[in-house]
Scaffold this motif. Structure first.
Motif, PDB file in Angstrom:
ATOM      1  N   ALA A   1      37.724  28.075  54.474  1.00 34.62           N
ATOM      2  CA  ALA A   1      38.883  28.459  53.668  1.00 34.62           C
ATOM      3  C   ALA A   1      38.593  28.289  52.176  1.00 34.62           C
ATOM      4  CB  ALA A   1      40.098  27.628  54.071  1.00 34.62           C
ATOM      5  N   ALA A   2      37.876  27.236  51.823  1.00 29.65           N
ATOM      6  CA  ALA A   2      37.569  26.979  50.410  1.00 29.65           C
ATOM      7  C   ALA A   2      36.610  28.017  49.838  1.00 29.65           C
ATOM      8  CB  ALA A   2      36.976  25.584  50.248  1.00 29.65           C
ATOM      9  N   CYS A   3      35.776  28.598  50.684  1.00 30.47           N
ATOM     10  CA  CYS A   3      34.783  29.561  50.210  1.00 30.47           C
ATOM     11  C   CYS A   3      35.360  30.951  49.997  1.00 30.47           C
ATOM     12  CB  CYS A   3      33.619  29.649  51.199  1.00 30.47           C
ATOM     13  SG  CYS A   3      32.623  28.155  51.232  1.00 30.47           S
ATOM     14  N   HIS A   4      36.535  31.212  50.533  1.00 33.75           N
ATOM     15  CA  HIS A   4      37.147  32.529  50.375  1.00 33.75           C
ATOM     16  C   HIS A   4      38.154  32.488  49.228  1.00 33.75           C
ATOM     17  CE1 HIS A   4      35.527  32.748  54.447  1.00 33.75           C
ATOM     18  NE2 HIS A   4      35.332  34.012  54.139  1.00 33.75           N
ATOM     19  N   HIS A   5      37.886  33.265  48.211  1.00 30.70           N
ATOM     20  CA  HIS A   5      38.716  33.271  47.012  1.00 30.70           C
ATOM     21  C   HIS A   5      39.943  34.146  47.223  1.00 30.70           C
ATOM     22  CE1 HIS A   5      39.814  33.235  42.818  1.00 30.70           C
ATOM     23  NE2 HIS A   5      39.862  34.543  42.841  1.00 30.70           N
ATOM     24  N   HIS A   6      41.111  33.568  46.990  1.00 30.77           N
ATOM     25  CA  HIS A   6      42.373  34.302  47.021  1.00 30.77           C
ATOM     26  C   HIS A   6      43.118  34.007  45.724  1.00 30.77           C
ATOM     27  CE1 HIS A   6      41.868  35.285  51.242  1.00 30.77           C
ATOM     28  NE2 HIS A   6      41.598  34.005  51.478  1.00 30.77           N
ATOM     29  N   THR A   7      43.679  35.026  45.122  1.00 29.10           N
ATOM     30  CA  THR A   7      44.354  34.832  43.836  1.00 29.10           C
ATOM     31  C   THR A   7      45.599  33.965  43.965  1.00 29.10           C
ATOM     32  OG1 THR A   7      45.536  36.914  44.147  1.00 29.10           O
ATOM     33  CG2 THR A   7      43.498  36.990  42.859  1.00 29.10           C
ATOM     34  N   TYR A   8      46.188  33.897  45.140  1.00 32.20           N
ATOM     35  CA  TYR A   8      47.418  33.145  45.331  1.00 32.20           C
ATOM     36  C   TYR A   8      47.174  31.699  45.762  1.00 32.20           C
ATOM     37  CZ  TYR A   8      46.339  34.799  50.015  1.00 32.20           C
ATOM     38  OH  TYR A   8      45.696  35.111  51.178  1.00 32.20           O
ATOM     39  N   GLU A   9      45.906  31.285  45.883  1.00 33.54           N
ATOM     40  CA  GLU A   9      45.589  29.910  46.267  1.00 33.54           C
ATOM     41  C   GLU A   9      44.776  29.229  45.179  1.00 33.54           C
ATOM     42  OE1 GLU A   9      43.461  30.177  49.929  1.00 33.54           O
ATOM     43  OE2 GLU A   9      45.285  30.316  51.123  1.00 33.54           O
ATOM     44  N   LEU A  10      45.017  27.957  45.028  1.00 35.56           N
ATOM     45  CA  LEU A  10      44.207  27.184  44.093  1.00 35.56           C
ATOM     46  C   LEU A  10      42.839  26.923  44.701  1.00 35.56           C
ATOM     47  CD1 LEU A  10      46.861  24.563  42.949  1.00 35.56           C
ATOM     48  CD2 LEU A  10      45.961  26.472  41.615  1.00 35.56           C
TER      49      LEU A  10
END
Length: 128
Positions: free
Chosen positions: A91-100
């Motif tokens: 989960a940390a390796c996948h960049h999402h604009t809505y997540e820190l």
């Protein structure tokens, strides 16, 4: 290509806590995300090494499948911890604009978990 997991974990540690005298050219958040990617890669490589020795055909399975099947071959608590840490790093390796992004403290905790898992994996092997 097979990469040994321990140098990947060491490189992640250097990103999280750079050696003295190292210039800080990357922001802490970027270093944390890069370290998370290295830790995830280390877990994937260690998992492939494990399955190569136990059942070589499993190397071609997806990561989640390998982790779920691990429960049959190692101590269940090690298998569960592996899955939890692997999922968090994924989960940390996948960049999402809505997540820190993950914080450096979170990644340091995962670094300790990965180090512990790599140490526990060979001793936890019980065979089929």
């Amino acid at each position: 290509m097979t990469r040994p997991p321990h140098p990947l974990v060491a490189a992640a540690g250097d990103l999280l806590t750079p050696p003295p005298g190292t210039p800080h050219t990357l922001a802490p958040g970027l270093r944390a995300r890069a370290a998370a990617a290295l830790l995830r890669l280390a877990l994937d490589e260690a998992m492939d090494d494990f399955w190569r020795s136990v059942s070589p055909r499993m190397v071609h399975s997806r990561g989640r499948t390998k982790a779920l099947c691990l429960d049959w071959y190692v101590n269940p608590s090690v298998a569960r911890q592996w899955y939890v840490v692997w999922s968090a790093l994924s989960a940390a390796c996948h960049h999402h604009t809505y997540e820190l992004p993950p914080t450096p403290a979170e990644v340091k905790a995962w670094h300790a978990d990965v180090t512990e898992l790599l140490r526990a994996m060979p001793s936890a092997t019980t065979g089929p």
